[in-house]
Scaffold this motif. Sequence first.
Motif, PDB file in Angstrom:
ATOM      1  N   ALA A  19     -33.961   3.127 -35.950  1.00  0.00           N
ATOM      2  CA  ALA A  19     -33.577   2.891 -37.348  1.00  0.00           C
ATOM      3  C   ALA A  19     -34.430   1.801 -37.992  1.00  0.00           C
ATOM      4  O   ALA A  19     -34.786   1.891 -39.165  1.00  0.00           O
ATOM      5  CB  ALA A  19     -32.103   2.520 -37.415  1.00  0.00           C
ATOM      6  N   GLU A  20     -34.783   0.777 -37.197  1.00  0.00           N
ATOM      7  CA  GLU A  20     -35.594  -0.315 -37.778  1.00  0.00           C
ATOM      8  C   GLU A  20     -37.089  -0.103 -37.537  1.00  0.00           C
ATOM      9  O   GLU A  20     -37.897  -0.934 -37.926  1.00  0.00           O
ATOM     10  CB  GLU A  20     -35.207  -1.672 -37.185  1.00  0.00           C
ATOM     11  CG  GLU A  20     -33.784  -2.108 -37.440  1.00  0.00           C
ATOM     12  CD  GLU A  20     -32.861  -1.690 -36.304  1.00  0.00           C
ATOM     13  OE1 GLU A  20     -33.220  -1.919 -35.147  1.00  0.00           O
ATOM     14  OE2 GLU A  20     -31.804  -1.088 -36.582  1.00  0.00           O
ATOM     15  N   GLY A  21     -37.419   0.971 -36.855  1.00  0.00           N
ATOM     16  CA  GLY A  21     -38.834   1.235 -36.581  1.00  0.00           C
ATOM     17  C   GLY A  21     -39.461   0.148 -35.738  1.00  0.00           C
ATOM     18  O   GLY A  21     -40.606  -0.268 -35.963  1.00  0.00           O
ATOM     19  N   THR A  22     -38.712  -0.331 -34.748  1.00  0.00           N
ATOM     20  CA  THR A  22     -39.257  -1.408 -33.916  1.00  0.00           C
ATOM     21  C   THR A  22     -38.793  -1.236 -32.472  1.00  0.00           C
ATOM     22  O   THR A  22     -38.222  -0.197 -32.110  1.00  0.00           O
ATOM     23  CB  THR A  22     -38.857  -2.796 -34.466  1.00  0.00           C
ATOM     24  OG1 THR A  22     -39.568  -3.798 -33.755  1.00  0.00           O
ATOM     25  CG2 THR A  22     -37.363  -3.068 -34.355  1.00  0.00           C
ATOM     26  N   SER A  23     -39.064  -2.245 -31.656  1.00  0.00           N
ATOM     27  CA  SER A  23     -38.596  -2.217 -30.276  1.00  0.00           C
ATOM     28  C   SER A  23     -38.112  -3.609 -29.915  1.00  0.00           C
ATOM     29  O   SER A  23     -38.458  -4.584 -30.596  1.00  0.00           O
ATOM     30  CB  SER A  23     -39.728  -1.800 -29.344  1.00  0.00           C
ATOM     31  OG  SER A  23     -40.686  -2.812 -29.320  1.00  0.00           O
ATOM     32  N   VAL A  24     -37.344  -3.691 -28.840  1.00  0.00           N
ATOM     33  CA  VAL A  24     -36.869  -4.996 -28.401  1.00  0.00           C
ATOM     34  C   VAL A  24     -37.157  -5.119 -26.910  1.00  0.00           C
ATOM     35  O   VAL A  24     -36.604  -4.390 -26.092  1.00  0.00           O
ATOM     36  CB  VAL A  24     -35.349  -5.150 -28.655  1.00  0.00           C
ATOM     37  CG1 VAL A  24     -34.873  -6.500 -28.135  1.00  0.00           C
ATOM     38  CG2 VAL A  24     -35.054  -5.036 -30.136  1.00  0.00           C
ATOM     39  N   LEU A  25     -38.035  -6.038 -26.606  1.00  0.00           N
ATOM     40  CA  LEU A  25     -38.312  -6.342 -25.197  1.00  0.00           C
ATOM     41  C   LEU A  25     -37.711  -7.718 -24.951  1.00  0.00           C
ATOM     42  O   LEU A  25     -38.283  -8.728 -25.375  1.00  0.00           O
ATOM     43  CB  LEU A  25     -39.814  -6.365 -24.945  1.00  0.00           C
ATOM     44  CG  LEU A  25     -40.502  -5.006 -24.890  1.00  0.00           C
ATOM     45  CD1 LEU A  25     -42.006  -5.158 -24.960  1.00  0.00           C
ATOM     46  CD2 LEU A  25     -40.121  -4.254 -23.631  1.00  0.00           C
ATOM     47  N   GLY A  26     -36.561  -7.735 -24.303  1.00  0.00           N
ATOM     48  CA  GLY A  26     -35.812  -8.984 -24.130  1.00  0.00           C
ATOM     49  C   GLY A  26     -36.684 -10.130 -23.626  1.00  0.00           C
ATOM     50  O   GLY A  26     -36.625 -11.235 -24.139  1.00  0.00           O
ATOM     51  N   GLY A  27     -37.537  -9.841 -22.632  1.00  0.00           N
ATOM     52  CA  GLY A  27     -38.325 -10.911 -22.006  1.00  0.00           C
ATOM     53  C   GLY A  27     -39.513 -11.348 -22.834  1.00  0.00           C
ATOM     54  O   GLY A  27     -40.216 -12.279 -22.473  1.00  0.00           O
ATOM     55  N   LEU A  28     -39.773 -10.658 -23.912  1.00  0.00           N
ATOM     56  CA  LEU A  28     -40.937 -11.019 -24.747  1.00  0.00           C
ATOM     57  C   LEU A  28     -40.501 -11.326 -26.181  1.00  0.00           C
ATOM     58  O   LEU A  28     -41.172 -10.962 -27.131  1.00  0.00           O
ATOM     59  CB  LEU A  28     -41.966  -9.886 -24.743  1.00  0.00           C
ATOM     60  CG  LEU A  28     -42.853  -9.783 -23.504  1.00  0.00           C
ATOM     61  CD1 LEU A  28     -43.669  -8.524 -23.500  1.00  0.00           C
ATOM     62  CD2 LEU A  28     -43.784 -10.980 -23.396  1.00  0.00           C
TER      63      LEU A  28
END
Length: 605
Positions: free
Chosen positions: A272-281
């Motif tokens: 939906a936000e056109g992004t990604s989430v890499l917790g460690g980065l």
Amino acid sequence: MCGIFGYIGHRNASKLLVKGLLRLEYRGYDSSGVVVKNGTLESFKDIGKISEMASSLPSLQGSIGIAHTRWATHGAVTRENAHPHLSNDGKVAIVHNGIIQNSEMLRKRLKKLGVSLNSETDSEIFCHFISMDLQEGKTPMEALRNVLSMVRGTWGLCVLFLEYDFVLCARNGSPLIVGRGKNEMFISSDPHAIREHTDQLVALEDGQIAKVDSRDVQVMQIDGRAVESSYLNLEEEWGESELGDYPHFMLKEIHEQAQSLQHCISGRLRHAEGTSVLGGLQIEPHNLAQLPHIRLIGCGTALHAAQIGQILIEQWARIPAVSHVASEFNANDPVINPDALHLAISQSGETADTLSAVKEIQRKGADVYGVVNVVGSTIARQCGKGVYIHSGPEQSVASTKAFTNMVGALALFSLQLGRSRHLSKTKGKSIAREMRKLPEKIRSYLENPGPIDEAVELVMQSKSVLFLGRGISSPVASEGALKLMEIAYIPCLAYPAGEMKHGPIALIEQDSPVVVIAPNDGVQDRTMNAIHECKARGAKIILIHEEGDPIAEIGDVSIPIPATIPMLTPLLSVLPTQLIAYQTALSLGHDVDRPRNLAKSVTVE
Ligand code: M6R
């Protein structure tokens, strides 16, 4: 490279030791051996395959022992140089991974003291010094500490004693982990060998020593200070490591790429936000705005993934990025900007060259994030932050699915960075949409991989093979060349397509095979120039192109891959190069999973 396995418990140690060694086999080795305590220290070792060593292994009783696979560094591949090494009184046995730099001096000292040495190795000195100290009344721990104070270099070391029911371990620059079972303990240089017995492990840090008995492990610093050690949980995915119906791990791992990429990206993409989430980065937005540059470091396949990451970061996040060969990184006293971001990329998490670059960056005041496959590995722990690429165990020496997941993780990271800066939501969403489709596209390509056999016919008898690609396909060309070279032993050269006319064109003669990676990516027209220049000199073109692209006509062998957006093409264009390497090596009768001279995890600089 070298591997260690140890057992202290109530079951037959020799059987478990051999099983453990077989689990380490994928790392590469040339000889192996075991020693078991059974009234005496009974040792057996040989050159060649573990299975051959095991088939001539006499039935050894005893429930405590250590074992080793050797990858020769000091001294030829001989039975004498294989580990374990025993003291001349037969009371101390050692196995050692790593290199002792001052071993020559220590060997001379032992000879002067009248000790006869039985091998050419740097490792043997350990058992003799420890044994002399025991004879003088020192405790095993004092003797271990004493010899460690004499040596310079790297070690993952296990010591077995005839007169004690424990194993002493030490680590400096070469991994060692201890796993806890029920009234039994396991020691290994690789979590893979322990996973079938337990998922509870303690990883020793550099400078630590440990005493392992059948119930627990006591970890301390080399000076004796106690260390609070807690057990880590080995992740579930580390379990599935059998061949199943596949003839080789490489083929299995090629076919696992759809699923392993799915593991890497699922839960991390935010459509939906056109992004990604890499917790460690996760990097604070205000730090992000000030990021001067990003440096990516790796070796071999990880380097090629880093080169692709560099392009993705620059394209999507518009932050200057540069990739580095880890083994060269420290050579010229690099200038480190503490505000910059550094990424260390590694499948094994144990590559000495990469680890050494990480330490240099940290010494100079900057942070390094790991992009690593093996959970709890040295690089992952040294960095202390970063992401796991979640490929699951990769056992073939030739890396395939780890490459895919390194690129996948770097693509996620670049998207996350881009969206925190200038990348629009619309653009982000279209990237996320394409990423989500990739596992299915990989699956569909592998179901119908095109004329790989024809490509193999062209390369298998040739003197050398040239790989060309432009832009983001240039690192793919390098990766394809590395793969074919390492398992088929055919000299391969990879060049950016435009650079070909500046030198490598001299190699082209009638029927020279040239593999060209040419997706429809905006720079394809100039790749065409290189193809024409090769064809004009009689070369045979193996063309990797997108389905439906009319460029297919120009190839002598044309291999279609599913289309995607240009920046994601490496995740598809690399697949035919992996299959060409695999099939060629197979046709030439080579050991696909364990190519000569190579090791899965390169723990020496
Ligand atoms: O474990 P790492 O990713 O750090 O290993 C780096 C290289 O040694 C590795 O990629 C090597 O080049 C492979 N054999 C390539 O297939």
